[in-house]
Design a protein around this motif. Structure first.
Motif, PDB file in Angstrom:
ATOM      1  N   ASN A 149       4.188   1.314  -9.052  1.00  0.00           N
ATOM      2  CA  ASN A 149       5.486   2.003  -8.589  1.00  0.00           C
ATOM      3  C   ASN A 149       5.445   3.569  -8.963  1.00  0.00           C
ATOM      4  O   ASN A 149       5.372   4.296  -7.878  1.00  0.00           O
ATOM      5  CB  ASN A 149       6.738   1.680  -9.142  1.00  0.00           C
ATOM      6  CG  ASN A 149       7.450   0.391  -8.576  1.00  0.00           C
ATOM      7  OD1 ASN A 149       6.830   0.088  -7.532  1.00  0.00           O
ATOM      8  ND2 ASN A 149       8.489   0.184  -9.032  1.00  0.00           N
ATOM      9  N   ALA A 150       4.958   3.870 -10.075  1.00  0.00           N
ATOM     10  CA  ALA A 150       5.094   5.365 -10.552  1.00  0.00           C
ATOM     11  C   ALA A 150       3.858   6.055  -9.610  1.00  0.00           C
ATOM     12  O   ALA A 150       4.083   7.190  -9.702  1.00  0.00           O
ATOM     13  CB  ALA A 150       4.727   5.554 -11.915  1.00  0.00           C
ATOM     14  N   ASP A 151       2.872   5.468  -8.996  1.00  0.00           N
ATOM     15  CA  ASP A 151       1.939   6.315  -8.333  1.00  0.00           C
ATOM     16  C   ASP A 151       2.167   6.111  -6.710  1.00  0.00           C
ATOM     17  O   ASP A 151       0.969   6.591  -6.260  1.00  0.00           O
ATOM     18  CB  ASP A 151       0.534   5.580  -8.584  1.00  0.00           C
ATOM     19  CG  ASP A 151       0.466   5.829 -10.190  1.00  0.00           C
ATOM     20  OD1 ASP A 151       0.516   6.658 -10.853  1.00  0.00           O
ATOM     21  OD2 ASP A 151      -0.360   4.816 -10.762  1.00  0.00           O
ATOM     22  N   ARG A 152       3.194   5.456  -6.539  1.00  0.00           N
ATOM     23  CA  ARG A 152       3.397   5.320  -5.024  1.00  0.00           C
ATOM     24  C   ARG A 152       3.202   6.539  -4.178  1.00  0.00           C
ATOM     25  O   ARG A 152       2.261   6.678  -3.120  1.00  0.00           O
ATOM     26  CB  ARG A 152       4.315   4.445  -4.634  1.00  0.00           C
ATOM     27  CG  ARG A 152       4.498   3.025  -5.089  1.00  0.00           C
ATOM     28  CD  ARG A 152       5.794   2.381  -4.826  1.00  0.00           C
ATOM     29  NE  ARG A 152       6.861   2.616  -5.353  1.00  0.00           N
ATOM     30  CZ  ARG A 152       8.117   2.331  -5.287  1.00  0.00           C
ATOM     31  NH1 ARG A 152       8.171   1.062  -4.700  1.00  0.00           N
ATOM     32  NH2 ARG A 152       8.920   2.647  -5.902  1.00  0.00           N
ATOM     33  N   LEU A 153       3.908   7.732  -4.455  1.00  0.00           N
ATOM     34  CA  LEU A 153       3.966   8.885  -3.688  1.00  0.00           C
ATOM     35  C   LEU A 153       2.481   9.466  -3.775  1.00  0.00           C
ATOM     36  O   LEU A 153       1.998  10.138  -2.740  1.00  0.00           O
ATOM     37  CB  LEU A 153       4.967   9.972  -4.115  1.00  0.00           C
ATOM     38  CG  LEU A 153       6.459   9.267  -4.088  1.00  0.00           C
ATOM     39  CD1 LEU A 153       7.365  10.237  -4.854  1.00  0.00           C
ATOM     40  CD2 LEU A 153       6.696   9.260  -2.503  1.00  0.00           C
ATOM     41  N   ARG A 154       2.059   9.375  -4.960  1.00  0.00           N
ATOM     42  CA  ARG A 154       0.660  10.177  -5.153  1.00  0.00           C
ATOM     43  C   ARG A 154      -0.469   9.588  -4.377  1.00  0.00           C
ATOM     44  O   ARG A 154      -1.292  10.159  -3.944  1.00  0.00           O
ATOM     45  CB  ARG A 154       0.209  10.140  -6.802  1.00  0.00           C
ATOM     46  CG  ARG A 154      -0.403  11.498  -7.045  1.00  0.00           C
ATOM     47  CD  ARG A 154      -0.612  11.677  -8.509  1.00  0.00           C
ATOM     48  NE  ARG A 154      -1.252  10.338  -9.441  1.00  0.00           N
ATOM     49  CZ  ARG A 154      -0.547   9.986 -10.318  1.00  0.00           C
ATOM     50  NH1 ARG A 154       0.446  10.780 -10.891  1.00  0.00           N
ATOM     51  NH2 ARG A 154      -0.795   8.829 -10.896  1.00  0.00           N
ATOM     52  N   ALA A 155      -0.524   8.146  -4.197  1.00  0.00           N
ATOM     53  CA  ALA A 155      -1.382   7.587  -3.799  1.00  0.00           C
ATOM     54  C   ALA A 155      -1.414   7.749  -2.377  1.00  0.00           C
ATOM     55  O   ALA A 155      -2.730   8.072  -1.644  1.00  0.00           O
ATOM     56  CB  ALA A 155      -1.217   5.930  -3.826  1.00  0.00           C
TER      57      ALA A 155
END
Ligand code: GLU
Length: 336
Positions: A149-155
């Motif tokens: 979840n915490a990496d969704r935007l960055r991915a």
């Protein structure tokens, strides 16, 4: 419970008795007085929370004047599979030969690993396979990347994935970083509790321990105006970790999107979903702002699957067996 203890307990009792007898025998031979670790150390209760589980104090969601769910209109004519327009981002994907998709692998019904086949499956993944079908003429040209979840935007912003479908709520805050497709599912936050719980709705959560996925709108919704004060909020990396904490009596309730809760309830028949929906969680697929042509194309795919019955087939396959009531109509979308 009465009568004989279950076999597993009988065996354990026998083992403890045997250990104690062995200890006595050893003492008789060696005249020992100090307890040894093997014989006399007390059995400690193990209270281990899932890795990364922490108590958090989220900020409430920013007040929104709009839901930011308006997305780009589909192309007037959709290109046929295998013939992506020259110069488009879809053509780059076609040349590469596969679509890089950001997905989850532990959200049952949505993005999960089938325990028998080991394959990724679920509603979100089925939707991404439709995008692959539209580009390549085959649903199988997807290369999944498991994204927390915490990496969704960055991915998405880093270009590590072309598109991400992970029970992700479209909101104005997230839309500052990524573009979203049109809405492909309407969820809302509710509560999951053990069958015998006294919690019947959000108003009962004051003073209770409640688990929600990290980096989620679910955490923020637990502290929005109108919610009871003093909820002890636990954030976990994986949705299923909340179920483990509930089963271990480390939390009193789980609160996140109803669709995710139906998946957790299907994994533990001693739990139930209670109370009304207390938020709106429209799901969109996240795509880089650098590729508006791809967002528009994906919206064309979603529009097509809504009208040709594929959306309903996918709903019937993954969600209908676990969500009461008939399949809803596909979400109403807005383009601008
Ligand atoms: N829909 C919520 C969000 O996007 C929760 C999703 C999840 O935990 O997977 O934050």
């Amino acid at each position: 419970m009465s009568g004989r203890p279950p076999l597993s307990m009988q065996r354990r009792h026998w083992r403890l008795t045997a250990t104690a007898l062995a200890g006595l025998a050893a003492c008789a031979l060696a005249a020992c007085g100090t307890p040894t670790a093997a014989t006399d150390s007390p059995v400690r209760l193990v209270d281990v929370v899932p890795k990364g589980a922490t108590i958090v104090h989220p900020a409430p969601p920013a007040p929104q004047t709009s839901s930011c769910t308006t997305s780009l209109a589909p192309p007037t004519t959709m290109p046929s599979p295998g013939h992506m327009p020259a110069g488009s981002y879809m053509a780059q994907i076609q040349t590469r030969g596969y679509l890089r998709v950001g997905v989850d692998q532990n959200t049952y019904l949505w993005g999960y690993r089938d325990p028998v086949s080991g394959q990724l499956d679920g509603f979100d993944i089925a939707m991404l396979r439709q995008v692959s079908q539209a580009i390549f003429g085959s649903p199988d040209r997807i290369d999944p990347v498991i994204v927390r979840n915490a990496d969704r935007l960055r991915a998405v912003t880093s270009g590590d994935v072309d598109i991400l479908a992970e029970t992700m709520t479209v909101n104005c805050d997230r839309e500052k970083s990524v573009d979203f497709s049109s809405v492909y599912f309407e969820a809302g936050q509710r509560i999951l509790v053990p069958d015998n719980s006294s919690i019947t709705g959000p108003e009962d959560l004051g003073g209770k321990r409640v688990c929600a996925p990290a980096a989620s709108t679910s955490l923020q919704n637990l502290v929005k105006p109108g919610m009871p004060r003093h909820i002890q909020i636990w954030a976990v990396n994986n949705e299923t970790d909340c179920l483990v904490m509930l089963q271990q009596h480390q939390v009193d309730a789980i609160s996140t999107d109803d669709g995710i809760l139906f998946g957790l309830a299907a994994q533990d028949p001693t739990t139930e979903i209670v109370g009304p929906t207390f938020s709106s969680e429209p799901y969109g697929m996240a795509i880089s702002k650098k590729h508006p042509d791809f967002t528009s194309f994906v919206n064309g795919v979603l529009a097509q699957v809504s009208v040709d019955g594929t959306w309903t087939q996918i709903y019937d396959q993954y969600l209908l067996p676990h969500i009461p009531g008939p399949a809803p109509a596909p979400p109403t979308v807005s383009y601008g």
